[in-house]
Scaffold this motif. Structure first.
Motif, PDB file in Angstrom:
ATOM      1  N   ASN A 255     -45.566  -5.371   2.736  1.00  0.00           N
ATOM      2  CA  ASN A 255     -45.776  -6.780   2.424  1.00  0.00           C
ATOM      3  C   ASN A 255     -45.017  -7.202   1.166  1.00  0.00           C
ATOM      4  O   ASN A 255     -44.534  -8.327   1.072  1.00  0.00           O
ATOM      5  CB  ASN A 255     -47.263  -7.100   2.294  1.00  0.00           C
TER       6      ASN A 255
ATOM      7  N   ALA B 205     -47.304  -9.749   7.259  1.00  0.00           N
ATOM      8  CA  ALA B 205     -45.942  -9.791   6.703  1.00  0.00           C
ATOM      9  C   ALA B 205     -44.969 -10.353   7.733  1.00  0.00           C
ATOM     10  O   ALA B 205     -44.113 -11.190   7.400  1.00  0.00           O
ATOM     11  CB  ALA B 205     -45.511  -8.393   6.258  1.00  0.00           C
TER      12      ALA B 205
ATOM     13  N   GLU C 183     -51.649  -5.603   7.565  1.00  0.00           N
ATOM     14  CA  GLU C 183     -50.575  -5.823   6.585  1.00  0.00           C
ATOM     15  C   GLU C 183     -49.251  -6.129   7.279  1.00  0.00           C
ATOM     16  O   GLU C 183     -48.534  -7.052   6.889  1.00  0.00           O
ATOM     17  CB  GLU C 183     -50.411  -4.591   5.689  1.00  0.00           C
TER      18      GLU C 183
ATOM     19  N   ALA D 262     -41.440  -7.824   2.182  1.00  0.00           N
ATOM     20  CA  ALA D 262     -41.344  -9.091   2.913  1.00  0.00           C
ATOM     21  C   ALA D 262     -41.442 -10.283   1.962  1.00  0.00           C
ATOM     22  O   ALA D 262     -40.648 -11.228   2.046  1.00  0.00           O
ATOM     23  CB  ALA D 262     -42.436  -9.168   3.982  1.00  0.00           C
ATOM     24  N   GLU D 263     -42.404 -10.254   1.050  1.00  0.00           N
ATOM     25  CA  GLU D 263     -42.574 -11.363   0.103  1.00  0.00           C
ATOM     26  C   GLU D 263     -41.358 -11.501  -0.812  1.00  0.00           C
ATOM     27  O   GLU D 263     -40.897 -12.609  -1.078  1.00  0.00           O
ATOM     28  CB  GLU D 263     -43.837 -11.164  -0.733  1.00  0.00           C
TER      29      GLU D 263
END
Length: 192
Positions: free
Chosen positions: A61, A174, A170, A64-65
């Motif tokens: 995650n 994501a 998660e 991805a962020e």
């Protein structure tokens, strides 16, 4: 070999940037070839400071962020040992590096880096298919300005199957966030 992970760098004011990066790894992490796009925050920071920290991580995650600049709160960090930089607390391994050579003759620069210190935080247990799919989706999300919508959406459709079959909360969240980013980008491009 290219290893996907996270790179921390700082600007001249000490502001920390966390970005996904897939450097080419040489000699069992003795040196790295970084290829940040000219004009990106990572490019500017590495050009100015000539050092940073590359991290092998297992938290999908955060990759991805960081890929779509949605890191609301920077992850917990501590000061690096051998360079002016920061290490992510929740990483598996980290590699502090100094830039030894920079080629800016192309849009995607080539920076050669020598690893000057490394450390281990926890074992890396590997990725399942869903985590690999999220990494591929994150890479696509960073290239929406370069690729046609049909191509990106077709690839995301294939990746979505792996996330749905093998992912947990998660990975699903994501992937959803990355899909939303891509859809918003192309919707905005269509109305512009």
């Amino acid at each position: 070999m290219i290893v996907e992970g996270l790179l921390t760098s700082t600007d001249s004011a000490g502001t920390i940037n966390v970005a996904p990066m897939g450097p080419i790894v040489h000699g069992d992490f003795k040196s790295l070839t970084l290829r940040p796009f000219a004009g990106s925050t990572t490019f500017e920071n590495l050009l100015a400071k000539r050092c940073g920290v590359f991290h092998v991580v297992d938290r999908i995650n955060v990759i991805a962020e960081a890929a779509i600049r949605r890191l609301q709160t920077p992850p917990a960090m501590f000061r690096a040992n051998a360079v002016e930089g920061f290490v992510l607390e929740d990483c598996c391994r980290w590699f502090e590096f100094e830039i030894t050579d920079i080629d800016t003759s192309d849009e995607r620069s080539v920076m050669t880096a020598r690893v000057v210190h490394e450390g281990n935080r926890k074992p890396f247990n590997g990725f399942n298919r869903a985590r690999h799919a999220v990494i591929e989706a994150a890479i696509l999300a960073t290239r929406v300005h370069l690729l046609p919508a049909e191509q990106v959406e077709a690839q995301l459709s294939i990746l979505e199957s792996a996330v749905n079959k093998t992912g947990g909360d998660e990975e699903v969240e994501a992937f959803r966030m990355l899909m939303e980013h891509v859809q918003n980008h192309y919707a905005g491009a269509a109305t512009a």
